[in-house]
Design a protein around this motif. Sequence first.
Motif, short mmCIF file in Angstrom:
data_model
loop_
_atom_site.label_atom_id
_atom_site.label_comp_id
_atom_site.label_asym_id
_atom_site.label_seq_id
_atom_site.Cartn_x
_atom_site.Cartn_y
_atom_site.Cartn_z
N ARG A 229 2.24 3.99 41.97
CA ARG A 229 3.51 2.84 42.18
C ARG A 229 2.64 1.75 42.42
NH1 ARG A 229 6.80 5.16 46.85
NH2 ARG A 229 7.85 3.17 46.58
N LEU A 230 3.18 0.50 41.95
CA LEU A 230 2.73 -0.79 42.13
C LEU A 230 2.67 -1.10 43.52
CD1 LEU A 230 4.33 -2.69 39.11
CD2 LEU A 230 2.12 -1.64 39.24
N GLY A 231 1.82 -1.82 44.11
CA GLY A 231 1.72 -2.37 45.35
C GLY A 231 3.00 -3.36 45.54
N ASP B 219 4.81 -6.76 36.04
CA ASP B 219 3.72 -5.80 36.39
C ASP B 219 2.85 -6.22 37.59
OD1 ASP B 219 2.37 -7.87 35.51
OD2 ASP B 219 1.52 -7.12 33.88
N ARG B 220 3.20 -7.32 38.15
CA ARG B 220 2.62 -7.90 39.49
C ARG B 220 1.02 -7.91 39.51
NH1 ARG B 220 5.91 -3.89 43.70
NH2 ARG B 220 8.10 -4.09 42.69
N ARG B 221 0.79 -8.54 38.23
CA ARG B 221 -0.71 -8.49 37.83
C ARG B 221 -0.95 -10.22 37.94
NH1 ARG B 221 -3.16 -6.08 32.95
NH2 ARG B 221 -5.05 -6.59 33.87
N VAL C 18 -2.22 -1.15 43.42
CA VAL C 18 -1.13 0.03 43.59
C VAL C 18 -1.24 0.53 44.98
CG1 VAL C 18 -1.44 0.57 41.03
CG2 VAL C 18 -2.98 1.80 42.73
N ARG C 19 -0.19 1.33 45.24
CA ARG C 19 -0.10 2.31 46.55
C ARG C 19 -1.31 3.03 46.47
NH1 ARG C 19 5.31 2.22 48.72
NH2 ARG C 19 6.10 0.16 48.09
N ALA C 20 -2.06 3.22 47.59
CA ALA C 20 -3.12 4.16 47.76
C ALA C 20 -2.74 5.26 48.11
CB ALA C 20 -4.07 3.60 49.18
#
Length: 208
Positions: free
Chosen positions: A66-68, A188-190, A202-204
């Motif tokens: 999951r994206l951070g 994509d939050r990049r 991403v979520r750890a």
Amino acid sequence: MFCAQCGTSLIPGGSFCTGCGTSVNANLGKAADLPQSGNGSVPSTISPPPLKIQPLPARPAGPEYRLGGRFPRLIAVGIDTIVAIPVLYACYAGSDPETLTNPLSLLVTLFLGLCGVVLVQGLFLAFRAQTIGKMLLGLRIIDVATGRRAGFARLVFLRMLVTSLLSALAGIGWIFGLIDCLFIFREDRRCLHDFIAGTRVVRATRDN
């Protein structure tokens, strides 16, 4: 009775099959080898054995992530900045103030400061692909191509060193920094530094 060669019904008392011309005597020899129908006669058609279709092997699924979140990433950057300030200040304080007016000397001092930050964050980056801030916020940096944890060299030289030097360029550094921050609003939050390093935040989880 039916012809074992073509399945045509044989005429009683005939010597040859009217369909293919096979001798009745030859049919008598082959009829015993053919499967019999319920009334004892040879079936007109013989069904081939059913084909066995082997299922394709399941394709291994890639790691899921999951994206951070944008806000947690902002907080993580703030924490990392607080961690880096004493290290960078120590490098600037130990340099000659007159040499800092030279752009090259300034870049060298910045490079030494980044090396100090890497020493502080090194273990987290090497073994967890996280900075201290990202670890506290439950975020991790992964390689876009593999979906696994990004390598230490990629994190340090591309994601940290190159982007920091670009941000420090006189006159245009602030433009790069502003665009880099605004890229977080992409789907994509990049950010720019993610594209430079080929990474994604991403979520750890245990899987990544």
